[in-house]
Design a protein around this motif. Structure first.
Motif, PDB file in Angstrom:
ATOM      1  N   UNK A  21      90.774 -50.527   0.325  1.00 59.17           N
ATOM      2  CA  UNK A  21      89.964 -51.199  -0.689  1.00 59.17           C
ATOM      3  C   UNK A  21      88.845 -52.006  -0.032  1.00 59.17           C
ATOM      4  N   UNK A  22      89.173 -52.770   0.995  1.00 56.88           N
ATOM      5  CA  UNK A  22      88.162 -53.575   1.665  1.00 56.88           C
ATOM      6  C   UNK A  22      87.107 -52.704   2.331  1.00 56.88           C
ATOM      7  N   UNK A 123      91.159 -46.931  -8.979  1.00 55.58           N
ATOM      8  CA  UNK A 123      91.865 -46.092  -8.009  1.00 55.58           C
ATOM      9  C   UNK A 123      91.458 -44.628  -8.171  1.00 55.58           C
ATOM     10  N   UNK A 124      91.499 -44.108  -9.379  1.00 53.64           N
ATOM     11  CA  UNK A 124      91.179 -42.693  -9.589  1.00 53.64           C
ATOM     12  C   UNK A 124      89.743 -42.392  -9.209  1.00 53.64           C
ATOM     13  N   UNK A 125      88.817 -43.324  -9.472  1.00 52.83           N
ATOM     14  CA  UNK A 125      87.415 -43.100  -9.110  1.00 52.83           C
ATOM     15  C   UNK A 125      87.226 -43.132  -7.602  1.00 52.83           C
ATOM     16  N   UNK A 142      96.569 -41.467   0.328  1.00 47.63           N
ATOM     17  CA  UNK A 142      96.488 -41.725  -1.107  1.00 47.63           C
ATOM     18  C   UNK A 142      97.629 -42.624  -1.571  1.00 47.63           C
ATOM     19  N   UNK A 143      98.826 -42.376  -1.035  1.00 43.06           N
ATOM     20  CA  UNK A 143      99.978 -43.218  -1.378  1.00 43.06           C
ATOM     21  C   UNK A 143      99.730 -44.653  -0.930  1.00 43.06           C
ATOM     22  N   UNK A 144      99.229 -44.797   0.268  1.00 45.59           N
ATOM     23  CA  UNK A 144      98.946 -46.126   0.813  1.00 45.59           C
ATOM     24  C   UNK A 144      97.917 -46.858  -0.045  1.00 45.59           C
ATOM     25  N   UNK A 145      96.842 -46.147  -0.430  1.00 44.00           N
ATOM     26  CA  UNK A 145      95.790 -46.770  -1.222  1.00 44.00           C
ATOM     27  C   UNK A 145      96.294 -47.122  -2.622  1.00 44.00           C
TER      28      UNK A 145
END
Length: 498
Positions: A21-22, A123-125, A142-145
């Motif tokens: 995210x960062x 998240x989806x975007x 993807x799981x981590x994010x």
């Protein structure tokens, strides 16, 4: 409050530097992804109604961009205290937003399922952004994010229970909402077909209307087409959104081009610096404004050259020179009066009508209170005092100006009355601001406190006389802006600029 600080199996923190995210904050692709996510948010009936009634993104999009960016940075700060303080502020803000849409359906910005949908769209975007730019995420990443985004929701709601715990279940949840709940709301139509086409110039391009109008005429429709083409096909069909020929190719090219910036040296793209450059007024006393002023001068020269070379007749906004000579001194005129005061109509449009819907009602004054409280980072007691003072001011305005009894004040009603707005409630607003500035409760604001207020909230400095600034002088200056409608006030960058 549970802040979602638990790590994944390797105990890597879910907040702060090193998270996905960062990393997106300084990624140019994130701008396209956030626009896409905003449309999907606005397509939810609850979010769409709340945006249409309360948001300032139409009249003040650059200010909204800056505030959103700052808030997101705080929510992913590695310090739990920073996250908890911002989450509390956001929850107080959202708790004040409720009502009903044009079809009579109730909305509540604190609805947990709706807040989960907002996080889901982000998240989806982000996943879609990576796929469209040629860098699809592997399953582990993807799981981590996804864990990071659920932690974000937990920081707001106390837990992430409204989002499925399993990523596979998330995709089924997302598809179900898209197919069964999303609509072609008024907020979606405003974003796609009004905001992009009528986006006001940022402070950096203020004074270069021709350059901005030409650029907007090209970029606006392109952004709209790219965004529509990137939306889920199920929603495009449900909402009846037309897809222009070649839009898919254009969309893929835009994401791929933005993705190429990953090859630039680290630190070359600083989103915070870019947003500040766009929103910082060139005449600000902030040291960074020197660079902005230099860019602003060059933009004005480019605009003047473009005006000479191109017979552009687009919507460039009112001509300041013409405004200054048209109807000068007339209360309802759109131009400035000879003594530098705003006309009533201009003041209504630039300052009072914060939501840009052409009327003054409580959401407009609530937006003023929200902006002041956000910039000054007020704690709950002072924030509540500020909102209460603005609510009392709205009751005064409504009683004095709402001549047709429709519960709001039109521009004509305001201009016809040309009132002095310095009533007891507005004075209380100024006194709350004074108390927030007078940190040592001495009854006066010294030069450092005074500079800190305008540097923090408005990126401006004011020269004080005698080294101190007493309550009456402070209140008088605030009233001269809100009631006297004077130009060149330090409050302009906060409440008048886009």
């Amino acid at each position: 409050m549970t802040t979602g600080t638990t790590g994944t199996t390797d105990e890597t923190p879910l907040f702060g530097p090193g998270t996905h995210f960062s990393a997106f904050f300084d990624d140019p692709r994130w701008a396209l992804a956030v626009i896409r996510a905003t449309v999907l948010e606005a397509a939810h009936p609850q979010v769409g109604a709340a945006l249409a009634d309360n948001s300032t993104f139409v009249a003040h999009p650059w200010r909204r961009l800056r505030n959103t960016f700052v808030s997101m940075r705080r929510m992913f700060d590695p310090d739990p205290a920073v996250r908890e303080r911002e989450a509390a502020r956001l929850n107080r803000l959202h708790a004040r937003m409720s009502g009903s849409d044009s079809r009579g359906r109730a909305y509540d910005a604190m609805d947990r399922a709706t807040r989960a949908w907002v996080v889901a769209t982000l998240f989806e975007s982000a996943v879609t952004m990576c796929r469209l730019s040629g860098q699809p995420l592997d399953q582990d990443t993807m799981e981590r994010m996804y864990a990071e985004y659920r932690a974000f929701l937990a920081a707001l709601d106390g837990d992430a229970g409204e989002l499925p715990a399993d990523l596979g279940d998330f995709w089924r949840y997302f598809d179900s909402v898209v197919e069964d709940e999303l609509e072609n709301t008024e907020a979606v139509r405003i974003i796609l077909y009004r905001l992009f086409d009528h986006l006001p110039a940022p402070a950096l391009l203020d004074g270069a209307p021709t350059l901005w109008a030409v650029g907007r005429a090209v970029v606006g429709p392109l952004l709209g087409s790219i965004t529509v083409a990137s939306l889920p096909e199920a929603y495009r069909r449900r909402a009846g959104l037309p897809e222009m020929p070649g839009a898919t190719t254009l969309m893929q090219a835009a994401y791929l081009s933005a993705g190429l910036t990953r090859f630039l040296p680290a630190g070359w793209i600083d989103a915070a610096a870019i947003i500040e450059a766009l929103s910082l007024s060139p005449d600000s006393d902030d040291p960074r404004a020197r660079t902005v002023a230099a860019l602003h001068t060059r933009m004005k020269r480019a605009s003047a050259l473009l005006r000479l070379l191109t017979p552009w007749s687009g919507d460039t906004g009112p001509d300041p020179a013409a405004s200054a000579t048209t109807g000068a001194g007339a209360p309802g005129a759109t131009g400035a009066t000879p003594d530098g005061r705003r006309s009533a109509e201009e003041f209504f449009r630039q300052v009072l009508d914060q939501t840009g819907d052409g009327h003054l009602d409580w959401p407009d004054l609530a937006a003023m209170a929200r902006e002041l409280a956000t910039r000054l980072d007020l704690d709950e007691p002072d924030e509540t005092r500020l909102y209460d003072a603005f609510a009392a001011w709205w009751r005064e305005l409504q009683a004095a100006l709402d001549t047709d009894g429709d519960g709001r004040v039109s521009a004509d009603e305001y201009a016809a009355a040309v009132p002095s707005l310095a009533g007891p409630a507005l004075i209380r607003v100024a006194e709350v601001l004074f108390d927030a500035t007078d940190r040592d409760r001495s009854g006066t604001i010294d030069a450092d406190e005074h500079r800190a207020l305008f540097r923090t909230a408005f990126h401006r400095d004011l020269t004080t006389t005698g080294g101190t600034y007493d309550r009456s002088a402070f209140v008088g200056d605030f009233l001269s802006f809100m009631a006297g409608r004077r130009r060149n006030s330090p409050y302009d960058p906060l409440l008048a600029d886009a």
